[in-house]
Motif scaffolding. Structure first.
Motif, PDB file in Angstrom:
ATOM      1  N   VAL A 743      11.706  17.064  12.835  1.00 31.44           N
ATOM      2  CA  VAL A 743      12.462  15.837  13.105  1.00 31.44           C
ATOM      3  C   VAL A 743      12.300  14.850  11.938  1.00 31.44           C
ATOM      4  CG1 VAL A 743      12.584  13.836  14.630  1.00 31.44           C
ATOM      5  CG2 VAL A 743      12.340  16.117  15.597  1.00 31.44           C
ATOM      6  N   GLU A 746      14.421  15.852   9.173  1.00 26.46           N
ATOM      7  CA  GLU A 746      15.838  15.610   9.484  1.00 26.46           C
ATOM      8  C   GLU A 746      16.181  14.121   9.377  1.00 26.46           C
ATOM      9  OE1 GLU A 746      16.436  17.223  13.335  1.00 26.46           O
ATOM     10  OE2 GLU A 746      16.462  19.322  12.678  1.00 26.46           O
ATOM     11  N   THR A 747      15.232  13.208   9.605  1.00 28.51           N
ATOM     12  CA  THR A 747      15.531  11.752   9.638  1.00 28.51           C
ATOM     13  C   THR A 747      15.084  11.008   8.384  1.00 28.51           C
ATOM     14  OG1 THR A 747      13.420  11.400  10.762  1.00 28.51           O
ATOM     15  CG2 THR A 747      15.389  11.728  12.150  1.00 28.51           C
ATOM     16  N   GLU A 748      14.647  11.737   7.338  1.00 30.78           N
ATOM     17  CA  GLU A 748      14.229  11.031   6.105  1.00 30.78           C
ATOM     18  C   GLU A 748      15.390  10.291   5.462  1.00 30.78           C
ATOM     19  OE1 GLU A 748      10.452  13.745   4.549  1.00 30.78           O
ATOM     20  OE2 GLU A 748      12.419  13.895   3.559  1.00 30.78           O
ATOM     21  N   HIS A 749      16.540  10.882   5.271  1.00 28.52           N
ATOM     22  CA  HIS A 749      17.685  10.218   4.659  1.00 28.52           C
ATOM     23  C   HIS A 749      18.214   9.111   5.550  1.00 28.52           C
ATOM     24  CE1 HIS A 749      19.446  13.205   7.275  1.00 28.52           C
ATOM     25  NE2 HIS A 749      20.574  12.462   7.270  1.00 28.52           N
ATOM     26  N   LYS A 750      18.083   9.312   6.823  1.00 22.42           N
ATOM     27  CA  LYS A 750      18.527   8.261   7.723  1.00 22.42           C
ATOM     28  C   LYS A 750      17.635   7.021   7.603  1.00 22.42           C
ATOM     29  CE  LYS A 750      20.483  11.382  11.180  1.00 22.42           C
ATOM     30  NZ  LYS A 750      20.438  11.814  12.574  1.00 22.42           N
ATOM     31  N   VAL A 751      16.352   7.248   7.430  1.00 18.30           N
ATOM     32  CA  VAL A 751      15.411   6.107   7.264  1.00 18.30           C
ATOM     33  C   VAL A 751      15.713   5.324   5.995  1.00 18.30           C
ATOM     34  CG1 VAL A 751      12.984   5.500   6.943  1.00 18.30           C
ATOM     35  CG2 VAL A 751      13.623   7.215   8.638  1.00 18.30           C
TER      36      VAL A 751
END
Length: 814
Positions: A743, A746-751
């Motif tokens: 997870v 998967e959420t690094e670019h979103k952060v």
């Protein structure tokens, strides 16, 4: 005797011969060749073939006709040849007649019924049935052919067969010897012996043919009898024919047809209305035989006609004996008034002690049968057997009827056969008085206790599983005397020890049986009562010259002795006709006919009536004996079974005694073995106690080991469970870590993008705050502008008002 069906048997025999015949390529036998051989055979020529070969030729001709394309032509030619041969023969020779009948019997499968009716009946069959010298085989052939003509259908001329059936019955009624006619009896007595034999044989053969036809096609015979039954002159003869028909052993198969046929209603009406004592006696005997048969085969129809049967019983019970009229002088006129007086003295058709005769119901359109023998004493018919059968089958309904005859019939809607109602036609006091003597001669029926008149009709019959023989036997056992005899016989059978069985216990001899109960006889309606009042007369004395002297007292005594079932010693076992009374050859001189009231006519009429009644009683006794034989056979089988059971019981008793001896020996041996066993038990008691203690210690040790082992196994099980649980938790944690890492990746670019969005949000938030301040200022200025505009508007209104006021004031100033 009854004749078996012939048509099917003949066709079967012909088919069998056809199957046995080899299939040869030979031409068919011509009619001329067969007729030539038949002519030589009948003429007794030396060139003729033997009789079996001739009959074989006839059988071959029958097979050829059955396979021919034009069998009618061959049959027609052969019949013409046979007629020519018959015209040339002398049929007074019994051998030729028998041979001719045999040929016709072999030709029967191909001969149509119209040929037998139109051609051969008058030429061959009728003379053969009249010939007393013919052998039984020849007569049987003739009767078989007549039965075939009555039964074999011909679709081309069906009306001829119907006419022939009616003709045979008419010949029996009109052409044959009528025993119920005084004129025929006198004429028969004057005939020579050969002619008397011819007339007797003719009537017997016709009766056999009708009975055989009725056994094969009962509906057709009963319908012909039904049409002729309406004539009073033929009714007594038809009663005799039906009595013979119902006596046949195979009649029970056709009982359903007879019970539902309209002829049965006519018979019941005749017994209720007709005044002839002889016809009533014969009809009552026939009805007595039908009761057990209908009870087995057609109980529903029997229940429907039950009220009429009770009405017939009341009429017969109250039937009065007809006293013979006094001999009339030659000049005394005898007309309808005298015959009406004789009729009034007879039958139930009277009220008030026989003061007047009851007329039949006009709606019935019934012609009365008056007195058959008007010159002899006519004792009333005996209702004993008839009452016994009704009492056995329907005891509750019989008692209900005797209590209130008219009410019983009216309640069930029975159509009255008389011109008056049942209340006027029946005398309950007389019925009760007359029936009391008959009922006292019967034992109590068990069904009277368990049933009533309604349940006896509605519920299933207690005799539903019985046969005719058992019903007849048990009906007779209800009579007091028969019940006593049966009880005495059964007691003797039980007391008598078996020859092979050993007596188990000794019992005192049984007391002697009580004397038989007295036989109650009503002198008013019994022949014995009338005989006691008759003065004694001399014995029979037949003279060659002058008038014959006959003792009527002896005749009455003989009749009573025969009917009372006593042991009688027959003096002359061979009956001989008294030819000394009548000439064997008719005289050519003109003889004076006897007056109707003469003693000779009265004696002949009395003898003839006695012959009819004795023949009727013989038929009934024959039927009763046959049914009793059936019952005896069934009881004999039961007795054999009981004997076998007794032998088996005795064998079991002997076996039981042997077993008791063996049991005693075994018990002694068992006692010795028991003592030895006790000693062995005492010796081993200590050893068993020591073993018990050791076993107890071992059991305690084993119990301790078992508890420790169980605790260790439980601890091990718990540890294994903990390790398994921890392993499961570790696996779940690893799975969770892996999922979280996934997870996060998967959420690094979103952060990263989220941080940019936060900065822009902060900038927009600052600009929004500035915008809100400007908007607030704008709103304040807007409110101020609105206030100024409102004040301006007010000022304009005030100015307008001032101007108007100023204008008004100027107007006023002017």
């Amino acid at each position: 005797m009854a004749l078996a069906p012939l048509t099917d048997r003949s066709v079967t025999c012909t088919a069998a011969r056809y199957q046995r015949r080899p299939e040869l390529d030979t031409p068919l036998m011509s009619t001329t060749d067969l007729s030539r051989q038949l002519r030589l055979f009948f003429e007794g020529s030396p060139q003729a073939l033997p009789a079996p070969d001739v009959y074989t030729l006839v059988d071959d001709f029958v097979i050829d006709c059955s396979t021919s394309e034009e069998p009618e032509v061959l049959i027609y030619k052969l019949e013409d040849e046979l007629q020519a041969i018959r015209d040339a023969l002398d049929l007074t020779e019994c051998t030729q007649t028998e041979a001719f009948l045999t040929v016709l019997r072999h030709l029967e499968p191909i001969l149509p019924s119209t040929s037998l009716i139109s051609t051969w009946f008058d030429l061959v069959l009728r003379p053969a049935l009249r010939e007393p010298r013919l052998s039984h085989a020849a007569v049987a052939l003739a009767k078989d052919l007549v039965v075939v003509a009555l039964e074999k259908s011909d679709n081309r001329y069906p009306e001829k067969q119907g006419e022939f059936r009616r003709r045979i019955l008419d010949l029996y009624l009109l052409d044959a010897f009528n025993e119920a006619s005084a004129e025929d009896v006198l004429e028969w007595a004057d005939l020579p012996k050969d002619q008397r034999d011819r007339r007797n044989v003719w009537k017997e053969n016709l009766e056999d043919v009708l009975v055989a036809f009725g056994m094969d096609q009962p509906e057709a015979l009963l319908m012909q009898v039904f049409h002729c039954f309406a004539s009073p002159s033929s009714r007594l003869q038809l009663m005799g024919l039906l009595n013979r028909y119902t006596t046949e052993p195979h009649f029970e198969r056709h009982a359903c047809v007879f019970a539902s046929h309209p002829l049965m209603n006519s018979i019941l009406t005749s017994l209720l209305v007709d005044n002839s004592t002889t016809a009533c006696t014969i009809g009552l005997t026939m009805l007595t035989k039908l009761l057990p048969i209908f009870a087995v085969k057609e109980c529903g129809a029997l229940k429907r006609m039950l009220p009429q049967l009770f009405a017939i019983l009341a009429r017969v019970i109250c039937w009065r004996e007809r006293i013979p009229p006094a001999p009339a002088n030659p000049g005394t006129p005898r007309g309808p008034a005298f015959e009406e007086k004789a009729v009034i003295e007879e039958g139930l058709g009277n009220t008030g002690g026989g003061s007047r005769a009851l007329e039949p119901n006009p709606d019935l359109q019934w012609e009365l049968l008056e007195l058959s023998f008007d010159s002899t004493a006519a004792p009333p018919p005996s209702p004993r057997q008839y009452l016994s059968f009704l009492y056995y089958l329907f005891p509750c309904n019989l008692i209900a009827f005797l209590r209130d005859p008219a009410g019983y019939l009216t309640e069930r809607g029975v159509e009255k056969p008389y011109a008056v109602d049942w209340e006027d036609a029946l005398d309950p006091d007389q019925i009760k008085t007359k029936s009391e003597a008959h009922l006292m001669q019967h034992v109590t029926h068990p069904q009277i206790i368990w049933r009533n008149a309604h349940t006896e009709i509605s519920e299933p019959e207690f005799f539903s599983q019985y046969d005719t023989a058992r019903i007849v036997a048990e009906s007779l056992l209800l009579e007091l005397r028969n019940s006593y005899l049966a009880h005495t016989g059964s007691t003797a059978f039980e007391v008598a020890p078996s020859a092979e069985a050993e007596p188990i216990t000794l019992a005192p001899p049984p007391p002697p049986p009580p004397p038989p109960p007295p036989l109650l006889i009503d002198s008013g309606e019994s022949e014995i009562g009338s005989a006691e009042s008759t003065p004694p007369m001399p014995t029979v004395e037949v003279q060659m010259q002058g008038k014959p002297r006959i003792s009527l007292q002896d005749m009455v005594n003989i009749s009573i002795a025969l009917k009372s079932h006593l042991d009688v010693e027959i003096v002359d076992p061979t009956p001989i006709w008294p030819y000394s009374l009548f000439p064997s050859e008719p005289s050519f001189e003109k003889q004076e006919e006897p007056e109707p009231g003469s003693s000779v006519a009265q004696a002949i009429a009395g003898l003839q009536r006695e012959v009819l009644l004795l023949r009727n009683e013989l038929n009934f006794e024959t039927w009763l004996a046959r049914e009793n034989v059936k019952q005896i056979g069934r009881l004999f089988e039961q007795r054999i079974m009981s004997r076998h059971a007794e032998v088996e019981r005795q064998n079991l008793h002997n076996k039981l005694r042997e077993n008791k001896q063996q049991i005693g020996t075994l018990q002694r041996k068992l006692k010795d073995h028991t003592e030895q066993t006790e000693m062995t038990k005492k010796k081993h008691a200590d050893w068993n106690a020591e073993l018990g203690r050791k076993l107890q210690d071992l059991r305690e040790q084993k119990k301790t080991w078992t508890s420790e082992t169980a605790a260790l196994r439980l601890a091990e099980k718990e540890l294994r469970a903990q390790l398994a649980a921890q392993g499961n938790l570790l696996a779940e944690a690893e799975q969770r870590v892996f999922q979280l890492k996934t997870v996060i990746k998967e959420t690094e670019h979103k952060v990263a993008r989220l941080k940019d969005y936060e900065q822009r949000i902060e900038q927009h938030t600052a600009m929004q705050k500035l915008w809100d301040v400007d908007v607030e200022r704008y709103r304040d200025q807007t409110e101020l502008m609105r206030a100024m505009l409102s004040k301006y508007k007010k000022m304009e209104l005030r100015l307008d008002a001032y101007e108007k006021t100023h204008g008004i004031m100027e107007e006023q100033a002017r």
